[in-house]
Design an enzyme around this catalytic site. Structure first.
Site, PDB file in Angstrom:
ATOM      1  N   PRO A  33       0.825  -1.213   0.000  1.00  0.00           N
ATOM      2  CA  PRO A  33       0.000   0.000   0.000  1.00  0.00           C
ATOM      3  C   PRO A  33       0.860   1.264   0.000  1.00  0.00           C
ATOM      4  O   PRO A  33       1.957   1.261   0.560  1.00  0.00           O
ATOM      5  CB  PRO A  33      -0.800  -0.101   1.300  1.00  0.00           C
ATOM      6  CG  PRO A  33      -0.101  -1.118   2.141  1.00  0.00           C
ATOM      7  CD  PRO A  33       0.694  -1.988   1.237  1.00  0.00           C
ATOM      8  N   ASP A  34       0.390   2.329  -0.658  1.00  0.00           N
ATOM      9  CA  ASP A  34       1.100   3.611  -0.580  1.00  0.00           C
ATOM     10  C   ASP A  34       0.648   4.325   0.688  1.00  0.00           C
ATOM     11  O   ASP A  34      -0.044   3.735   1.544  1.00  0.00           O
ATOM     12  CB  ASP A  34       0.899   4.444  -1.861  1.00  0.00           C
ATOM     13  CG  ASP A  34      -0.543   4.880  -2.068  1.00  0.00           C
ATOM     14  OD1 ASP A  34      -1.378   4.630  -1.169  1.00  0.00           O
ATOM     15  OD2 ASP A  34      -0.854   5.467  -3.118  1.00  0.00           O
ATOM     16  N   ARG A  36      -0.898   7.678   0.768  1.00  0.00           N
ATOM     17  CA  ARG A  36      -1.994   8.644   0.724  1.00  0.00           C
ATOM     18  C   ARG A  36      -3.174   8.300  -0.169  1.00  0.00           C
ATOM     19  O   ARG A  36      -4.114   9.087  -0.241  1.00  0.00           O
ATOM     20  CB  ARG A  36      -1.424  10.022   0.332  1.00  0.00           C
ATOM     21  CG  ARG A  36      -0.498  10.563   1.406  1.00  0.00           C
ATOM     22  CD  ARG A  36       0.192  11.846   1.031  1.00  0.00           C
ATOM     23  NE  ARG A  36       1.148  12.229   2.070  1.00  0.00           N
ATOM     24  CZ  ARG A  36       2.377  11.742   2.189  1.00  0.00           C
ATOM     25  NH1 ARG A  36       2.827  10.862   1.308  1.00  0.00           N
ATOM     26  NH2 ARG A  36       3.173  12.129   3.160  1.00  0.00           N
ATOM     27  N   ASN A 107      11.106   5.052  -2.201  1.00  0.00           N
ATOM     28  CA  ASN A 107      10.653   3.771  -1.675  1.00  0.00           C
ATOM     29  C   ASN A 107      11.733   3.050  -0.887  1.00  0.00           C
ATOM     30  O   ASN A 107      12.925   3.166  -1.166  1.00  0.00           O
ATOM     31  CB  ASN A 107      10.158   2.881  -2.813  1.00  0.00           C
ATOM     32  CG  ASN A 107       8.896   3.443  -3.426  1.00  0.00           C
ATOM     33  OD1 ASN A 107       8.275   4.314  -2.840  1.00  0.00           O
ATOM     34  ND2 ASN A 107       8.537   2.966  -4.606  1.00  0.00           N
ATOM     35  N   ASP A 109      11.361  -0.304  -0.380  1.00  0.00           N
ATOM     36  CA  ASP A 109      11.017  -1.718  -0.599  1.00  0.00           C
ATOM     37  C   ASP A 109      12.041  -2.492  -1.419  1.00  0.00           C
ATOM     38  O   ASP A 109      11.866  -3.692  -1.650  1.00  0.00           O
ATOM     39  CB  ASP A 109       9.641  -1.812  -1.266  1.00  0.00           C
ATOM     40  CG  ASP A 109       9.565  -1.030  -2.572  1.00  0.00           C
ATOM     41  OD1 ASP A 109      10.592  -0.878  -3.262  1.00  0.00           O
ATOM     42  OD2 ASP A 109       8.456  -0.567  -2.918  1.00  0.00           O
ATOM     43  N   HIS A 126      15.152   7.843   0.803  1.00  0.00           N
ATOM     44  CA  HIS A 126      14.712   7.678   2.186  1.00  0.00           C
ATOM     45  C   HIS A 126      15.246   6.379   2.798  1.00  0.00           C
ATOM     46  O   HIS A 126      14.644   5.817   3.704  1.00  0.00           O
ATOM     47  CB  HIS A 126      13.180   7.711   2.266  1.00  0.00           C
ATOM     48  CG  HIS A 126      12.614   9.032   1.829  1.00  0.00           C
ATOM     49  ND1 HIS A 126      11.289   9.224   1.524  1.00  0.00           N
ATOM     50  CD2 HIS A 126      13.206  10.241   1.646  1.00  0.00           C
ATOM     51  CE1 HIS A 126      11.089  10.489   1.167  1.00  0.00           C
ATOM     52  NE2 HIS A 126      12.238  11.119   1.226  1.00  0.00           N
TER      53      HIS A 126
HETATM   54  P1  CNA Z   1       2.136   8.751  -1.491  1.00  0.00           P
HETATM   55  O1  CNA Z   1       2.121  10.073  -0.832  1.00  0.00           O
HETATM   56  O2  CNA Z   1       1.336   7.660  -0.895  1.00  0.00           O
HETATM   57  O3  CNA Z   1       1.659   8.987  -2.996  1.00  0.00           O
HETATM   58  C1  CNA Z   1       1.484   7.931  -3.914  1.00  0.00           C
HETATM   59  C2  CNA Z   1       1.120   8.532  -5.257  1.00  0.00           C
HETATM   60  O4  CNA Z   1       1.116   7.505  -6.220  1.00  0.00           O
HETATM   61  C3  CNA Z   1      -0.250   9.197  -5.289  1.00  0.00           C
HETATM   62  O5  CNA Z   1      -0.178  10.346  -6.092  1.00  0.00           O
HETATM   63  C4  CNA Z   1      -1.134   8.117  -5.941  1.00  0.00           C
HETATM   64  O6  CNA Z   1      -2.221   8.675  -6.652  1.00  0.00           O
HETATM   65  C5  CNA Z   1      -0.158   7.477  -6.893  1.00  0.00           C
HETATM   66  N1  CNA Z   1      -0.406   6.065  -7.183  1.00  0.00           N
HETATM   67  C6  CNA Z   1      -0.720   5.083  -6.297  1.00  0.00           C
HETATM   68  N2  CNA Z   1      -0.764   3.889  -6.934  1.00  0.00           N
HETATM   69  C7  CNA Z   1      -0.513   4.149  -8.240  1.00  0.00           C
HETATM   70  C8  CNA Z   1      -0.415   3.323  -9.401  1.00  0.00           C
HETATM   71  N3  CNA Z   1      -0.571   1.990  -9.358  1.00  0.00           N
HETATM   72  N4  CNA Z   1      -0.135   3.925 -10.598  1.00  0.00           N
HETATM   73  C9  CNA Z   1       0.031   5.279 -10.666  1.00  0.00           C
HETATM   74  N5  CNA Z   1      -0.038   6.100  -9.601  1.00  0.00           N
HETATM   75  C10 CNA Z   1      -0.278   5.532  -8.400  1.00  0.00           C
HETATM   76  O7  CNA Z   1       3.636   8.199  -1.642  1.00  0.00           O
HETATM   77  P2  CNA Z   1       4.985   9.017  -1.871  1.00  0.00           P
HETATM   78  O8  CNA Z   1       5.988   8.020  -2.292  1.00  0.00           O
HETATM   79  O9  CNA Z   1       4.804  10.224  -2.695  1.00  0.00           O
HETATM   80  O10 CNA Z   1       5.310   9.485  -0.373  1.00  0.00           O
HETATM   81  C11 CNA Z   1       6.565   9.480   0.093  1.00  0.00           C
HETATM   82  C12 CNA Z   1       6.753   8.441   1.214  1.00  0.00           C
HETATM   83  C13 CNA Z   1       5.986   7.159   1.031  1.00  0.00           C
HETATM   84  C14 CNA Z   1       8.173   7.968   1.225  1.00  0.00           C
HETATM   85  O11 CNA Z   1       8.813   8.449   2.356  1.00  0.00           O
HETATM   86  C15 CNA Z   1       8.157   6.432   1.226  1.00  0.00           C
HETATM   87  O12 CNA Z   1       9.134   5.898   2.076  1.00  0.00           O
HETATM   88  C16 CNA Z   1       6.819   6.081   1.669  1.00  0.00           C
HETATM   89  N6  CNA Z   1       6.280   4.751   1.304  1.00  0.00           N
HETATM   90  C17 CNA Z   1       7.022   3.852   0.621  1.00  0.00           C
HETATM   91  C18 CNA Z   1       6.492   2.627   0.310  1.00  0.00           C
HETATM   92  C19 CNA Z   1       7.342   1.646  -0.452  1.00  0.00           C
HETATM   93  O13 CNA Z   1       8.554   1.606  -0.252  1.00  0.00           O
HETATM   94  N7  CNA Z   1       6.741   0.882  -1.367  1.00  0.00           N
HETATM   95  C20 CNA Z   1       5.181   2.291   0.672  1.00  0.00           C
HETATM   96  C21 CNA Z   1       4.440   3.250   1.393  1.00  0.00           C
HETATM   97  C22 CNA Z   1       5.002   4.471   1.700  1.00  0.00           C
END
Ligand code: CNA
Length: 321
Positions: A33-34, A36, A107, A109, A126
C-alpha cells in the site's frame, strides 16, 4: 496516449537518458500500500496501530518512545513479501538499453534492486531495509536477524546496549543519506528527460527535485493524479494512469514488450517464494559494507547474539524467508 508520449519515445530513440523520480505508487501493483491513496493507503488504515497521528509511525522521536507501531507495519512492508512490478522491470530495460541516468526513489522496498537495477543507478532517498543499526550504539544488525525478530513479533533490540534497532530508513526528523545530496549535485544540471511516477510529491526535499530541473528538460508525469508543478511547463507530458499500464504502453512503443513480459513473469516466479530475496539482500548488505570500507570478517558479529547460528538458520528455513 501514444501521440502524447511521442516526444518521450523520440527522445529515447535518439538515446537521451531518463532520470526517474518515483514513490510508493510504483509499488502498489506489487501489493504494497502507498501512504496517501484514499481507502487503500497506509494512512487510512493505521487506526489499528493506535497512533496519535498517522505520520508518527515514521517519526524518529515517536519511535524512540514507542517503536511497536513501526514494527507492526514493518512486518507487512518487509522485503520478501513482494515481487517487482512491470514498472520496475521497465527501469531495468532502460538500464540495459543504456537509457537510464538514475532512479531517485522514495521507496524503501528495494524492488528496483530485485528487478535487477544496479546499485550505481539507484538513489534510495529515504533509505531502505537493506541495512539496520542500533539507534544508540549504532552497531549494525544483519537483515536476516532483523527479519527473524520481526517475524517473531519482537521489537528488535541491540544485544550490546538494549537500544532499539532501526532499519536505515529515513524517518521524519532525520536527514537524508549523504549519497542522495552528492549524487543530485552531480546529476541536477544534466537531466534531459525526467519521468515522475507513483508519488504525491509531498515529502521534501524530494518533492522539489522535478521543479528544480532545467526548463529545457522534457518532464513526464505518469501517475494516477496530477502532482507538483508537472503540467505547468509547455514541454511537460502528463499521463494520468496506472504505472504498470504506462510501463506496458512505453515498452510496446519501443519494441520492448516481450522483454518486459518475460522479466515480469520470471520475477513473479523467483520472488513469489524461496530464499531469492534473502540472497539478494545479503549481496546488497555485503556490497554496502564493502563500499563503506567495513571488513566482512564476521557479518553477524555485531548483531543480536541471543540465538546460536545453527538455530537461527533452522528458524529462517522454518519461516521460509
Ligand atoms: P504517497 O504520498 O502515498 O503517494 C502515492 C502517489 O502515487 C499518489 O499520487 C497516488 O495517486 C499514486 N499512485 C498510487 N498507486 C498508483 C499506481 N498503481 N499507478 C500510478 N499512480 C499511483 O507516496 P509518496 O511516495 O509520494 O510518499 C513518500 C513516502 C511514502 C516515502 O517516504 C516512502 O518511504 C513512503 N512509502 C514507501 C512505500 C514503499 O517503499 N513501497 C510504501 C508506502 C510508503
Amino acid at each position: 496516449m501514444e501521440s502524447k508520449l511521442a516526444p518521450l519515445v523520440d527522445a529515447l530513440k535518439s538515446k537521451k537518458k531518463v532520470c526517474l523520480f518515483t514513490g510508493a505508487g510504483v509499488s502498489t501493483g506489487a501489493g504494497i500500500p502507498d501512504f496517501r491513496s484514499p481507502d487503500t493507503g497506509l494512512y487510512s488504515n493505521l487506526a489499528k496501530l493506535n497512533l496519535p497521528y498517522a505520520e508518527a509511525v515514521f517519526d524518529i522521536d515517536f519511535f524512540k518512545e514507542n517503536p511497536k507501531p513501526f514494527y507492526t507495519l514493518a512486518e507487512e512492508l518487509f522485503p520478501g513479501n513482494y515481487a517487482p512490478t512491470k514498472f520496475h522491470y521497465l527501469v531495468r530495460i532502460l538500464q540495459e538499453q543504456n537509457l537510464l541516468k538514475r532512479v531517485y526513489t522514495q521507496n524503501i522496498d528495494i524492488l528496483d534492486r530485485l528487478a535487477g537495477v544496479k546499485d550505481n543507478f539507484i538513489i534510495e532517498a529515504h533509505g531502505s531495509f537493506a541495512t539496520s543499526r542500533c539507534i544508540h550504539c549504532k552497531k549494525e544488525v544483519s537483515i536476516k536477524k532483523l527479519k527473524v525478530m520481526i517475524k517473531e513479533k519482537k521489537v528488535p533490540t541491540c544485544a550490546h546496549c538494549k537500544g532499539y534497532i532501526k532499519p536505515d530508513i529515513t524517518f521524519y526528523g532525520e536527514g537524508l543519506p549523504s549519497k542522495f545530496f552528492e549524487t543530485w549535485d552531480k546529476d541536477r544540471d544534466d537531466v534531459e528527460v525526467a519521468l515522475v511516477s507513483g508519488t504525491s510529491l509531498t515529502v521534501y526535499p524530494f518533492a522539489s527535485l522535478p521543479s528544480s530541473l532545467d526548463k529545457t528538460c522534457l518532464r513526464v508525469l505518469a501517475n494516477r493524479e496530477k502532482v507538483g508543478d508537472l503540467g505547468r511547463r509547455k514541454k511537460d507530458i502528463v499521463v494520468l494512469l496506472d504505472c504498470d499500464e504506462f510501463a506496458e504502453t512505453l515498452a510496446d512503443l519501443l519494441g520492448w514488450k516481450d522483454d518486459l513480459e518475460k522479466y515480469y513473469k520470471e520475477g513473479q516466479k523467483k520472488y513469489g517464494k524461496s530464499h531469492a530475496v534473502e540472497d539478494e539482500l545479503e549481496k546488497i548488505d555485503e556490497k554496502l559494507k564493502r563500499e563503506a570500507g567495513v571488513e566482512k570478517v564476521d557479518k553477524d558479529r555485531s548483531a543480536d547474539h541471543s540465538e546460536d547460528e545453527e538455530g537461527l538458520d533452522e528458524l529462517i528455513n522454518k519461516l521460509k524467508i
